[in-house]
Design a protein around this motif. Structure first.
Motif, PDB file in Angstrom:
ATOM      1  N   TRP A 144       0.823  -1.208   0.000  1.00 57.18           N
ATOM      2  CA  TRP A 144       0.000   0.000   0.000  1.00 57.18           C
ATOM      3  C   TRP A 144       0.858   1.260   0.000  1.00 57.18           C
ATOM      4  O   TRP A 144       0.467   2.278  -0.581  1.00 57.18           O
ATOM      5  N   LEU A 145       2.037   1.204   0.606  1.00 56.28           N
ATOM      6  CA  LEU A 145       2.958   2.350   0.520  1.00 56.28           C
ATOM      7  C   LEU A 145       3.453   2.529  -0.912  1.00 56.28           C
ATOM      8  O   LEU A 145       3.563   3.662  -1.407  1.00 56.28           O
ATOM      9  N   ALA A 148       0.793   4.169  -2.820  1.00 59.53           N
ATOM     10  CA  ALA A 148       0.734   5.606  -2.522  1.00 59.53           C
ATOM     11  C   ALA A 148       1.745   6.361  -3.377  1.00 59.53           C
ATOM     12  O   ALA A 148       1.430   7.414  -3.937  1.00 59.53           O
TER      13      ALA A 148
END
Length: 156
Positions: A144-145, A148
């Protein structure tokens, strides 16, 4: 280019809701569309497996339906990751390709390690591979990073 032009013939040529390639920009390349379909396919398979494993757990695994149990946790994060990966596939053309690919790959590996080890532990009391569960969870965080970063970078 011929395909994009042909598809715009059926729209309203930018004056309303219709856009070329069902919402993708006319700059969308074949690899981008192919990668989007691959990610959507994998996400769909993950979600089908989550539903099947939830049903199996409800009928064959003791205490599987109780929130907080191993099987319930595995199915929950399996399904959440499948929905997230489906959203990534649907918006694929908006992401930076390399970071998006990294994020999608980490998501897939992370959910296999995290939920997979919980499934195995839930049916066999297997303790040997318990270190793989937090490794999978960590990969999901990194996934998920990466997404982003992919969202902030220009699509390529």
């Amino acid at each position: 280019m011929l395909i994009v032009h042909s598809l715009t013939l059926f729209g309203d040529h930018g004056q309303g809701a219709f856009t070329p390639l069902d919402g993708l920009s006319s700059r969308a390349s074949v690899p981008t569309m192919l990668m989007s379909r691959i990610v959507l396919f994998i996400a769909s398979i993950l979600l089908a497996a989550a539903v099947a494993l939830a049903a199996i757990g409800a009928h064959a695994v003791p205490d599987a339906a109780h929130p907080g149990g191993l099987w319930w946790t595995a199915v929950f994060w399996h399904a959440v990751t499948g929905v997230g990966l489906f959203a990534v596939g649907a918006a694929w053309g908006r992401f930076h390709w390399a970071w998006g690919t990294l994020g999608a790959t980490l998501m897939l590996v992370g959910v296999v390690l995290f939920s997979g080890t919980l499934y195995v532990k839930g049916i066999s009391a297997w303790e040997t591979g318990s270190f793989l569960t937090p490794t999978g969870g960590t990969l999901l965080v990194f996934a998920w990073l990466a997404m982003a970063v992919a969202a902030l970078r220009n699509p390529r």
